[in-house]
Design an enzyme around this catalytic site. Structure first.
Site, PDB file in Angstrom:
ATOM      1  N   TYR A 163      -2.011  -1.047  10.101  1.00 11.11           N
ATOM      2  CA  TYR A 163      -2.047  -1.571   8.706  1.00 11.11           C
ATOM      3  C   TYR A 163      -0.847  -1.363   7.908  1.00 11.11           C
ATOM      4  CZ  TYR A 163      -4.120  -1.306   3.741  1.00 11.11           C
ATOM      5  OH  TYR A 163      -4.266  -1.719   2.392  1.00 11.11           O
ATOM      6  N   SER A 168       0.832  -1.330   0.042  1.00  9.97           N
ATOM      7  CA  SER A 168      -0.070  -0.088   0.021  1.00  9.97           C
ATOM      8  C   SER A 168       0.968   1.304   0.001  1.00  9.97           C
ATOM      9  CB  SER A 168      -0.811  -0.003   1.421  1.00  9.97           C
ATOM     10  OG  SER A 168      -1.581   1.187   1.213  1.00  9.97           O
TER      11      SER A 168
HETATM   12  N1  NAP Z   1      -8.724  -0.276  -1.872  1.00 12.39           N
HETATM   13  C1  NAP Z   1      -7.587   0.415  -1.401  1.00 12.39           C
HETATM   14  O1  NAP Z   1      -7.566   1.634  -1.361  1.00 12.39           O
HETATM   15  C2  NAP Z   1      -6.125  -0.385  -1.347  1.00 12.39           C
HETATM   16  C3  NAP Z   1      -4.973   0.356  -1.264  1.00 12.39           C
HETATM   17  C4  NAP Z   1      -3.700  -0.149  -0.886  1.00 12.39           C
HETATM   18  C5  NAP Z   1      -3.607  -1.318  -0.831  1.00 12.39           C
HETATM   19  N2  NAP Z   1      -4.945  -2.155  -0.813  1.00 12.39           N
HETATM   20  C6  NAP Z   1      -4.800  -3.709  -0.599  1.00 12.39           C
HETATM   21  O2  NAP Z   1      -5.048  -4.274  -1.727  1.00 12.39           O
HETATM   22  C7  NAP Z   1      -5.750  -5.645  -1.304  1.00 12.39           C
HETATM   23  C8  NAP Z   1      -6.954  -5.939  -1.842  1.00 12.39           C
HETATM   24  O3  NAP Z   1      -7.926  -4.895  -1.217  1.00 12.39           O
HETATM   25  P1  NAP Z   1      -9.306  -4.314  -1.875  1.00 12.39           P
HETATM   26  O4  NAP Z   1      -9.287  -3.006  -1.684  1.00 12.39           O
HETATM   27  O5  NAP Z   1      -9.500  -5.061  -3.205  1.00 12.39           O
HETATM   28  O6  NAP Z   1     -10.476  -5.192  -0.831  1.00 12.39           O
HETATM   29  P2  NAP Z   1     -11.778  -5.579  -0.979  1.00 12.39           P
HETATM   30  O7  NAP Z   1     -12.143  -5.290  -2.216  1.00 12.39           O
HETATM   31  O8  NAP Z   1     -12.286  -5.368   0.191  1.00 12.39           O
HETATM   32  O9  NAP Z   1     -11.552  -7.272  -1.224  1.00 12.39           O
HETATM   33  C9  NAP Z   1     -10.508  -7.996  -0.254  1.00 12.39           C
HETATM   34  C10 NAP Z   1     -10.477  -9.466  -0.748  1.00 12.39           C
HETATM   35  O10 NAP Z   1      -9.752  -9.954   0.569  1.00 12.39           O
HETATM   36  C11 NAP Z   1     -10.423 -11.127   0.919  1.00 12.39           C
HETATM   37  N3  NAP Z   1     -10.129 -11.317   2.287  1.00 12.39           N
HETATM   38  C12 NAP Z   1     -10.203 -10.383   3.432  1.00 12.39           C
HETATM   39  N4  NAP Z   1      -9.870 -10.826   4.607  1.00 12.39           N
HETATM   40  C13 NAP Z   1      -9.555 -12.049   4.311  1.00 12.39           C
HETATM   41  C14 NAP Z   1      -8.631 -13.093   4.981  1.00 12.39           C
HETATM   42  N5  NAP Z   1      -8.642 -12.861   6.477  1.00 12.39           N
HETATM   43  N6  NAP Z   1      -8.432 -14.200   4.625  1.00 12.39           N
HETATM   44  C15 NAP Z   1      -8.556 -14.215   3.327  1.00 12.39           C
HETATM   45  N7  NAP Z   1      -9.092 -13.326   2.383  1.00 12.39           N
HETATM   46  C16 NAP Z   1      -9.445 -12.497   2.978  1.00 12.39           C
HETATM   47  C17 NAP Z   1     -11.766 -10.843   0.820  1.00 12.39           C
HETATM   48  O11 NAP Z   1     -12.450 -12.176   0.702  1.00 12.39           O
HETATM   49  P3  NAP Z   1     -14.149 -12.120   0.883  1.00 12.39           P
HETATM   50  O12 NAP Z   1     -14.678 -11.574  -0.346  1.00 12.39           O
HETATM   51  O13 NAP Z   1     -14.369 -13.748   1.168  1.00 12.39           O
HETATM   52  O14 NAP Z   1     -14.333 -11.417   2.014  1.00 12.39           O
HETATM   53  C18 NAP Z   1     -11.496 -10.353  -0.759  1.00 12.39           C
HETATM   54  O15 NAP Z   1     -11.592 -11.059  -1.649  1.00 12.39           O
HETATM   55  C19 NAP Z   1      -5.423  -5.744   0.274  1.00 12.39           C
HETATM   56  O16 NAP Z   1      -4.266  -6.199   0.546  1.00 12.39           O
HETATM   57  C20 NAP Z   1      -5.289  -4.152   0.742  1.00 12.39           C
HETATM   58  O17 NAP Z   1      -4.835  -3.768   1.527  1.00 12.39           O
HETATM   59  C21 NAP Z   1      -6.046  -1.618  -1.280  1.00 12.39           C
END
Ligand code: NAP
Length: 247
Positions: A155, A142
């Site tokens: 985080y 991130s």
């Molecule tokens: N969105 C942002 O602004 C952003 C910015 C920087 C980094 N990131 C990183 O990008 C990655 C993806 O995030 P996203 O924004 O796509 O989030 P998201 O839309 O909330 O999706 C999260 C995904 O992770 C899975 N997940 C959550 N907790 C889990 C656990 N304990 N074990 C296994 N799977 C788990 C969820 O599964 P379910 O569908 O079963 O819940 C879902 O597939 C993360 O590592 C996040 O920190 C995101």
């Protein structure tokens, strides 16, 4: 055909990575934690376009389950692709729980630690025997590890730890020609942490050189291209994908 494992591939960034990898011809194993229906929707969309994908349940915060998960991966590799190895692991699964340091409790801290740092460490360890030589690991971190924004300290600290771990993976797995890179998204429009309110999104867009927050495909396409042979000499890097967030 290369085979890619993507944790948290049921929604958001991970779903886009899965879709983009499949579009470029890879077989996909995507994992979900609790949202099986969302995972099956991604699998269905990939298969509707002629790709091949399977969904497996995995709680990245529960490392005791990783040996059984590795067994499930081994079975799928044989049953679906007639292979004993896979080619790339994308440690993407994550969640957001954001509070200032003054109010973070230990359970919150430990939960974030298990999913964002301990999980990728031991999942990679568990899957390493199944990864082909010449494979690739991408750790999704991130931009919050670079810029200190309010309320994301644990985080962001664990994402920073995962970036350090990425360099060690590249160093230690180099003898098997396995490369390891971190991809650090800026703010992306997903359901992470309950999603972005309109006001917060406008604030983040104003802090981004390209004038908007990112979409999942902005990251998914980049990761799929990073996994390709075009980027075979990119190793041990932290690559921000943010449209120029707080520069
Ligand atoms: N969105 C942002 O602004 C952003 C910015 C920087 C980094 N990131 C990183 O990008 C990655 C993806 O995030 P996203 O924004 O796509 O989030 P998201 O839309 O909330 O999706 C999260 C995904 O992770 C899975 N997940 C959550 N907790 C889990 C656990 N304990 N074990 C296994 N799977 C788990 C969820 O599964 P379910 O569908 O079963 O819940 C879902 O597939 C993360 O590592 C996040 O920190 C995101």
């Amino acid at each position: 055909m290369s085979i890619v494992i993507i944790t948290g591939g049921s929604r958001g960034i991970g779903a886009s990575i899965a879709t983009e990898c499949a579009r470029r011809g890879s077989g996909v194993i995507l994992t979900y934690n609790s949202n099986q229906r969302a995972a099956e929707t991604v699998v269905g969309a990939i298969e509707a376009k002629g790709g091949k994908a399977v969904a497996l349940q995995l709680d990245v915060g529960d490392s005791a389950t990783f040996p059984a998960f590795a067994d499930a991966v081994r079975q799928q590799l044989t049953a679906t692709w007639g292979r004993e190895t896979f080619d790339a692991l994308v440690n993407n699964a994550g969640y957001g729980r954001f509070n200032p340091i003054a109010t973070v409790n230990e359970a919150e801290f430990d939960g974030l630690f298990r999913v964002h740092l301990k999980g990728p460490f031991f999942l990679t360890q568990a899957l390493l025997p199944l990864m082909a030589n010449g494979g690739h690991i991408v750790n999704v971190t991130s931009a919050t590890s670079r810029v200190a924004t309010a309320g994301v300290a644990p985080y962001a600290a664990f994402k920073g730890g995962l970036e350090v771990l990425t360099r060690y993976m590249a160093k230690e797995f180099g003898d098997r020609r396995i490369r390891a890179n971190a991809v650090a998204p800026g703010p992306i429009r997903t359901e992470l942490g309950g999603g972005l309110s309109a006001d917060f999104e406008a604030l983040l867009a104003g802090e981004t050189a390209l004038g908007r927050v990112g979409e999942p495909d902005d990251v998914g396409r980049m990761v799929a291209s990073l996994l390709s042979d075009d980027n075979r000499w990119v190793n041990a890097q932290i690559i921000e994908v943010s449209g120029g967030y707080i520069i």
